[in-house]
Design a protein around this motif. Structure first.
Motif, PDB file in Angstrom:
ATOM      1  N   VAL A   7      -7.197  17.230   6.320  1.00 39.93           N
ATOM      2  CA  VAL A   7      -8.509  17.252   5.669  1.00 39.93           C
ATOM      3  C   VAL A   7      -8.512  16.553   4.311  1.00 39.93           C
ATOM      4  N   ALA A   8      -7.432  15.808   4.011  1.00 36.87           N
ATOM      5  CA  ALA A   8      -7.394  15.090   2.729  1.00 36.87           C
ATOM      6  C   ALA A   8      -8.471  14.013   2.713  1.00 36.87           C
ATOM      7  N   ASN A   9      -9.046  13.794   1.559  1.00 37.72           N
ATOM      8  CA  ASN A   9     -10.054  12.759   1.391  1.00 37.72           C
ATOM      9  C   ASN A   9      -9.358  11.382   1.382  1.00 37.72           C
ATOM     10  N   PRO A  10      -9.709  10.521   2.328  1.00 37.84           N
ATOM     11  CA  PRO A  10      -9.046   9.210   2.363  1.00 37.84           C
ATOM     12  C   PRO A  10      -9.688   8.179   1.430  1.00 37.84           C
ATOM     13  N   PHE A  66      -0.533  -0.826  -4.552  1.00 38.02           N
ATOM     14  CA  PHE A  66      -1.835  -0.189  -4.601  1.00 38.02           C
ATOM     15  C   PHE A  66      -1.720   1.231  -4.063  1.00 38.02           C
ATOM     16  N   GLU A  67      -2.214   2.209  -4.820  1.00 38.26           N
ATOM     17  CA  GLU A  67      -1.984   3.609  -4.458  1.00 38.26           C
ATOM     18  C   GLU A  67      -3.103   4.490  -4.989  1.00 38.26           C
ATOM     19  N   PRO A  68      -3.452   5.530  -4.232  1.00 36.93           N
ATOM     20  CA  PRO A  68      -4.362   6.511  -4.789  1.00 36.93           C
ATOM     21  C   PRO A  68      -3.694   7.175  -5.995  1.00 36.93           C
ATOM     22  N   VAL A  69      -4.502   7.634  -6.949  1.00 38.16           N
ATOM     23  CA  VAL A  69      -3.949   8.292  -8.138  1.00 38.16           C
ATOM     24  C   VAL A  69      -3.334   9.643  -7.771  1.00 38.16           C
ATOM     25  N   HIS A  70      -3.861  10.260  -6.711  1.00 41.22           N
ATOM     26  CA  HIS A  70      -3.405  11.617  -6.381  1.00 41.22           C
ATOM     27  C   HIS A  70      -1.971  11.656  -5.854  1.00 41.22           C
ATOM     28  N   GLY A  71      -1.437  12.879  -5.786  1.00 43.14           N
ATOM     29  CA  GLY A  71      -0.097  13.089  -5.264  1.00 43.14           C
ATOM     30  C   GLY A  71      -0.112  13.514  -3.812  1.00 43.14           C
ATOM     31  N   THR A  72       0.848  14.355  -3.420  1.00 48.45           N
ATOM     32  CA  THR A  72       1.024  14.718  -2.020  1.00 48.45           C
ATOM     33  C   THR A  72       0.177  15.921  -1.597  1.00 48.45           C
ATOM     34  N   ALA A  73      -0.491  16.549  -2.579  1.00 48.71           N
ATOM     35  CA  ALA A  73      -1.370  17.699  -2.308  1.00 48.71           C
ATOM     36  C   ALA A  73      -0.750  18.712  -1.348  1.00 48.71           C
ATOM     37  N   PRO A  74       0.337  19.365  -1.754  1.00 50.55           N
ATOM     38  CA  PRO A  74       1.014  20.304  -0.843  1.00 50.55           C
ATOM     39  C   PRO A  74       0.098  21.429  -0.355  1.00 50.55           C
ATOM     40  N   ASP A  75      -0.932  21.749  -1.141  1.00 50.62           N
ATOM     41  CA  ASP A  75      -1.832  22.851  -0.749  1.00 50.62           C
ATOM     42  C   ASP A  75      -2.651  22.524   0.489  1.00 50.62           C
ATOM     43  N   ILE A  76      -2.875  21.238   0.773  1.00 46.92           N
ATOM     44  CA  ILE A  76      -3.670  20.897   1.964  1.00 46.92           C
ATOM     45  C   ILE A  76      -2.917  19.980   2.935  1.00 46.92           C
ATOM     46  N   ALA A  77      -1.700  19.566   2.553  1.00 51.99           N
ATOM     47  CA  ALA A  77      -0.948  18.637   3.404  1.00 51.99           C
ATOM     48  C   ALA A  77      -0.718  19.245   4.786  1.00 51.99           C
ATOM     49  N   LEU A 134       0.870  -1.162   0.000  1.00 51.53           N
ATOM     50  CA  LEU A 134       0.000   0.000   0.000  1.00 51.53           C
ATOM     51  C   LEU A 134       0.916   1.223   0.000  1.00 51.53           C
ATOM     52  N   PHE A 135       0.802   2.056  -1.038  1.00 47.50           N
ATOM     53  CA  PHE A 135       1.658   3.236  -1.171  1.00 47.50           C
ATOM     54  C   PHE A 135       0.784   4.479  -1.090  1.00 47.50           C
ATOM     55  N   GLY A 136       1.331   5.562  -0.488  1.00 45.98           N
ATOM     56  CA  GLY A 136       0.595   6.816  -0.404  1.00 45.98           C
ATOM     57  C   GLY A 136       0.908   7.691  -1.597  1.00 45.98           C
ATOM     58  N   ALA A 187       4.481  10.322  -3.204  1.00 44.96           N
ATOM     59  CA  ALA A 187       5.759  10.985  -2.976  1.00 44.96           C
ATOM     60  C   ALA A 187       5.723  12.337  -3.670  1.00 44.96           C
ATOM     61  N   GLY A 188       6.502  13.273  -3.183  1.00 40.19           N
ATOM     62  CA  GLY A 188       6.483  14.637  -3.719  1.00 40.19           C
ATOM     63  C   GLY A 188       7.334  14.793  -4.965  1.00 40.19           C
ATOM     64  N   GLU A 189       8.350  15.649  -4.863  1.00 39.93           N
ATOM     65  CA  GLU A 189       9.230  15.919  -6.006  1.00 39.93           C
ATOM     66  C   GLU A 189       9.899  14.649  -6.517  1.00 39.93           C
ATOM     67  N   THR A 190      10.103  13.690  -5.619  1.00 43.12           N
ATOM     68  CA  THR A 190      10.820  12.468  -5.983  1.00 43.12           C
ATOM     69  C   THR A 190       9.885  11.377  -6.508  1.00 43.12           C
ATOM     70  N   PRO A 223     -13.523  18.520   2.823  1.00 50.24           N
ATOM     71  CA  PRO A 223     -13.830  19.766   2.110  1.00 50.24           C
ATOM     72  C   PRO A 223     -13.824  19.653   0.577  1.00 50.24           C
ATOM     73  N   ASP A 224     -12.999  18.767   0.001  1.00 48.05           N
ATOM     74  CA  ASP A 224     -12.982  18.638  -1.464  1.00 48.05           C
ATOM     75  C   ASP A 224     -14.348  18.217  -1.995  1.00 48.05           C
ATOM     76  N   LEU A 225     -15.161  17.571  -1.157  1.00 46.04           N
ATOM     77  CA  LEU A 225     -16.497  17.139  -1.570  1.00 46.04           C
ATOM     78  C   LEU A 225     -17.574  18.035  -0.950  1.00 46.04           C
ATOM     79  N   GLY A 264     -13.118  14.534  -8.709  1.00 39.69           N
ATOM     80  CA  GLY A 264     -11.814  14.892  -8.161  1.00 39.69           C
ATOM     81  C   GLY A 264     -10.911  13.725  -7.822  1.00 39.69           C
ATOM     82  N   LEU A 265      -9.637  14.076  -7.649  1.00 37.80           N
ATOM     83  CA  LEU A 265      -8.594  13.073  -7.453  1.00 37.80           C
ATOM     84  C   LEU A 265      -8.733  12.321  -6.131  1.00 37.80           C
ATOM     85  N   GLY A 266      -9.423  12.902  -5.175  1.00 37.59           N
ATOM     86  CA  GLY A 266      -9.564  12.268  -3.865  1.00 37.59           C
ATOM     87  C   GLY A 266     -10.365  10.976  -3.899  1.00 37.59           C
TER      88      GLY A 266
END
Ligand code: NAI
Ligand code: MG
Length: 322
Positions: A261-264, A246-257, A65-67, A69-72, A302-304, A230-232
């Motif tokens: 409040v990220a959608n799980p 297995f991983e969500p399609v979304h990235g690290t969402a720096p704007d809300i990290a 299960l992967f979350g 990664a940011g720039e990397t 909040p995204d929903l 949305g990506l969430g």
């Protein structure tokens, strides 16, 4: 036997949504979780975004299960996919009751080639201001993808391509996928990927399973994310012959990290795909239907349009699962 699941939360909201998915898995099965690090933070600490022990954990666990990664990200996810010899990235994109969607009729699954195309890693700077990227398409990879597609969608699928321009590479892709489908008696329809993008926006209900070259699958599945709310909400599975990541399609969402409040939902739905991969179909279905219930009745993040935290949504999902 207790199955082993490697858990690699990564960076940003990966660290917030992955624990929720682990808790849900823990509620429906008897798993041993092996935690490992990857991404920007560990790169700062250890000089590499993918430490050897993380790679080993993924190579030996029954599933990962992967979350995010940011720039990397590319230096993490591409080797992780390779570690399980993943040849297909499965990306379902569908709408849910209670969630506002641009196209409420959307129920798509993208089967994306996961090893080659323009993501094969052959980029070069030929001279100052002159760069190239070599696109790799092999019969073997196209065939593996097509075999999987025939099993996944015996009722038929769409083949996305651009063989009118990339005659050699996408010519081989299209021809191989169509031949394999014909061998299995599976019907296909071919679609030029640019026109397909428009048709998906206008009439997503005309499509069901779409088999894509790597880049096209990346772009079209994100487009579909826009159609469904949305990506969430979008999970994904990197499937290999024996293991999967297995991983969500979304990235690290720096704007809300960091806000909690990220959608799980995407991470939990990815866990449902993991359960099905391991053969726990009933548990996978229970998790999926719990997510559906909570998306419909709340609480939502909040995204929903809701006000709930990641944790509160996770607790609600777990409550329904039990
Ligand atoms: P992103 O998916 O992180 O965020 C795009 C937008 O969607 C943001 O507004 C974000 O707040 C929102 N969003 C994403 N997931 C959400 C969730 N679960 N709940 C609520 N809102 C959510 O994509 P972006 O901004 O392009 O990339 C940010 C970083 O993530 C970059 O460093 C990129 O390299 C990395 N990334 C990593 C991926 C991976 O590890 N597989 C995939 C995509 C991006
Ligand atoms: Mg992407």
């Amino acid at each position: 036997m207790t199955e082993e699941i490697a858990v690699v939360p990564g960076d940003g909201i990966g660290r917030e949504v992955t624990p929720v998915a682990v808790d849900v898995l823990d509620a429906v099965g008897d798993f041993e979780f092996v935690h490992a690090e990857a991404g920007d933070e560990v790169a700062d600490e250890q000089g590499t975004p993918l430490p050897a022990e993380t790679r080993e954990a993924v190579e030996t666990a029954d599933a990962t299960l992967f979350g995010a990664a940011g720039e990397t990200a590319a230096d993490v996810i591409l080797p992780l996919r390779a570690a399980v010899d993943s040849f297909v990235n499965v990306r379902p994109a569908r709408t849910y009751p209670g969630v506002d969607a641009v196209q409420p009729e959307t129920d798509l699954v993208f089967l994306r080639e996961n090893t080659e195309g323009v993501y094969a890693g052959h980029e070069a700077e030929l001279a100052d201001g002159v760069t190239t990227c070599t696109r790799v398409v092999t019969e073997e990879a196209s065939r593996r993808l097509a075999e999987y597609a025939c099993e996944y969608a015996p009722e038929g699928f769409t083949v996305a391509h651009k063989a009118n321009v990339m005659r050699v590479t996408d010519g081989l892709f299209r021809e191989t996928v169509e031949n394999v489908a014909a061998e299995h008696g599976v019907e296909t329809d071919a679609a030029l990927m640019d026109a397909l993008a428009m048709h998906l926006v206008e009439n997503p209900a005309d499509y069901d399973v779409v088999v894509c070259p790597n880049l096209a699958g990346d772009v079209l599945s994100d487009l579909a994310a826009g159609l469904v709310g949305g990506l969430g909400l979008l999970p994904s599975a990197n499937i290999g012959p024996e293991r999967g990541v297995f991983e969500p399609v979304h990235g690290t969402a720096p704007d809300i990290a960091g806000d909690g409040v990220a959608n799980p939902a995407a991470a939990v739905l990815s866990a449902a795909m993991l359960l099905e991969f391991l053969g726990h179909d009933a548990a996978g279905e229970r998790v999926r239907s719990a997510v559906e219930d909570v998306l419909e009745d709340g609480p939502t993040t909040p995204d929903l349009g809701g006000e709930a935290t990641t944790r509160a949504v996770g607790d609600a999902i777990r409550e329904v699962v039990r």
